[in-house]
Design a protein around this motif. Sequence first.
Motif, PDB file in Angstrom:
ATOM      1  N   LEU A 288     -11.032  -2.347   2.515  1.00 36.20           N
ATOM      2  CA  LEU A 288     -10.712  -0.933   2.290  1.00 36.20           C
ATOM      3  C   LEU A 288      -9.219  -0.728   2.522  1.00 36.20           C
ATOM      4  O   LEU A 288      -8.568  -1.536   3.173  1.00 36.20           O
ATOM      5  CB  LEU A 288     -11.516  -0.044   3.248  1.00 36.20           C
ATOM      6  N   GLN A 289      -8.697   0.375   1.969  1.00 37.12           N
ATOM      7  CA  GLN A 289      -7.261   0.630   2.097  1.00 37.12           C
ATOM      8  C   GLN A 289      -7.023   2.078   2.510  1.00 37.12           C
ATOM      9  O   GLN A 289      -7.961   2.866   2.565  1.00 37.12           O
ATOM     10  CB  GLN A 289      -6.581   0.378   0.755  1.00 37.12           C
TER      11      GLN A 289
ATOM     12  N   GLU B 184       0.837  -1.212   0.000  1.00 36.32           N
ATOM     13  CA  GLU B 184       0.000   0.000   0.000  1.00 36.32           C
ATOM     14  C   GLU B 184       0.864   1.252   0.000  1.00 36.32           C
ATOM     15  O   GLU B 184       0.597   2.209  -0.726  1.00 36.32           O
ATOM     16  CB  GLU B 184      -0.898   0.023   1.245  1.00 36.32           C
TER      17      GLU B 184
ATOM     18  N   LEU C 292      -9.681   9.030   0.398  1.00 36.83           N
ATOM     19  CA  LEU C 292     -10.661   9.526  -0.577  1.00 36.83           C
ATOM     20  C   LEU C 292     -12.008   9.786   0.100  1.00 36.83           C
ATOM     21  O   LEU C 292     -12.681  10.770  -0.198  1.00 36.83           O
ATOM     22  CB  LEU C 292     -10.838   8.521  -1.717  1.00 36.83           C
ATOM     23  N   SER C 293     -12.410   8.906   1.022  1.00 35.08           N
ATOM     24  CA  SER C 293     -13.666   9.096   1.748  1.00 35.08           C
ATOM     25  C   SER C 293     -13.614  10.383   2.567  1.00 35.08           C
ATOM     26  O   SER C 293     -14.611  11.095   2.674  1.00 35.08           O
ATOM     27  CB  SER C 293     -13.942   7.935   2.698  1.00 35.08           C
TER      28      SER C 293
ATOM     29  N   ARG D  13      -5.745   4.418   0.793  1.00 27.80           N
ATOM     30  CA  ARG D  13      -6.153   5.376  -0.241  1.00 27.80           C
ATOM     31  C   ARG D  13      -7.674   5.549  -0.295  1.00 27.80           C
ATOM     32  O   ARG D  13      -8.156   6.658  -0.465  1.00 27.80           O
ATOM     33  CB  ARG D  13      -5.582   5.010  -1.611  1.00 27.80           C
ATOM     34  N   THR D  14      -8.430   4.457  -0.100  1.00 27.35           N
ATOM     35  CA  THR D  14      -9.889   4.585  -0.138  1.00 27.35           C
ATOM     36  C   THR D  14     -10.388   5.392   1.071  1.00 27.35           C
ATOM     37  O   THR D  14     -11.338   6.170   0.951  1.00 27.35           O
ATOM     38  CB  THR D  14     -10.562   3.204  -0.178  1.00 27.35           C
TER      39      THR D  14
ATOM     40  N   VAL E  12      -2.882   9.305  -5.208  1.00 23.16           N
ATOM     41  CA  VAL E  12      -4.224   9.788  -5.512  1.00 23.16           C
ATOM     42  C   VAL E  12      -4.111  11.297  -5.727  1.00 23.16           C
ATOM     43  O   VAL E  12      -3.465  11.979  -4.937  1.00 23.16           O
ATOM     44  CB  VAL E  12      -5.172   9.515  -4.321  1.00 23.16           C
TER      45      VAL E  12
END
Lengths: 178, 149
Positions: free
Chosen positions: B99-100, B11, B106-107, B102-103, B20
């Motif tokens: 989930l990671q 990751e 983003l959230s 980066r996700t 991102v």
Amino acid sequence: MPTYEEEHGLNSTNNNTEGERPNRLTVQQALNNFINTPTDSRNNLSNSINNSINGINNVDFNLLNQMMNSMNTILVDKSNTNNGVSNEFIDRLERVNVKQLKNDDTCPICTNEYKDDSYPLVVELPCNSKHRFDLECIVPWLKINKTCPLCRIDVTIKKELPVLVDSEEEDEDWEMYG
Amino acid sequence: MSSLPKRIIRETERLISDPVPGITATPHEENLRYFDVLLDGPSGSPYENGVFKLELFLPDDYPMAPPMVRFLTKIYHPNIDRLGRICLDVLKNNWSPALQIRTILLSIQALLSSPNPDDPLANEVADEWKNNHDKAIQTAREWTAQYAK
């Protein structure tokens, strides 16, 4: 002959997952001990607190006890809702045949390619045959949660067969809006 | 400290090699589970043109438990309190090990675009957001200009 569990190192996984969330268990045990302590010894505790710490006087043990009880209720609540699936459920999970795995298929939890392991042990969850994981990765999650990591569906709920919509019923529905 | 799981290494590598847009996450050299995060305020939001600093920590049981994330930059937002704590479902009950980092980031960026004053963490901000919306947006803009540089 080594057992299945020994061959796949399942015992160590089990031990690890049983130690999951050690803090919560410890706090809960501590609370239980406190609540079940006879009032006399709690008064002794009160005395020793009063003796050793200046400024803490007249600790209201009724209030404290109430607080401890409500905290305990919250903890019990939480541990109930967070309960994972049974061992039987895990044992019954559908195994995925290695031949069905593509070379670049990865486990969504550890992100490793299944085929990195020469003998991958992959399972699928009942929610969707595409929701596959290394057994080793999904077990610690299912021990504390009943949901699929990919779709959040409760995996313990029996999959319902899609009900074919009766054409007559459908017509009736439309009449309601017509 | 036990060795770093492969997933965390992977990751981290991807966060650096394929970042991102509008988000950078850099691990500390002495603790690879601790990240400094810089997040651009989304355009069209009162946080536009602001750069927000966050800290992100991966607990020992990650990814079975969610990352811990906190704003270090002061921000006027109904779901972020004075201590920078974030009220976001995927950081708590709705966490999933699929989930990671980066996700999650983003959230958080999406939360800046669409605040949810009906599930507030900062009550006063949420009240202002609902009852005096224009002024709340104005304050969020001012704070962004003042602190998120």
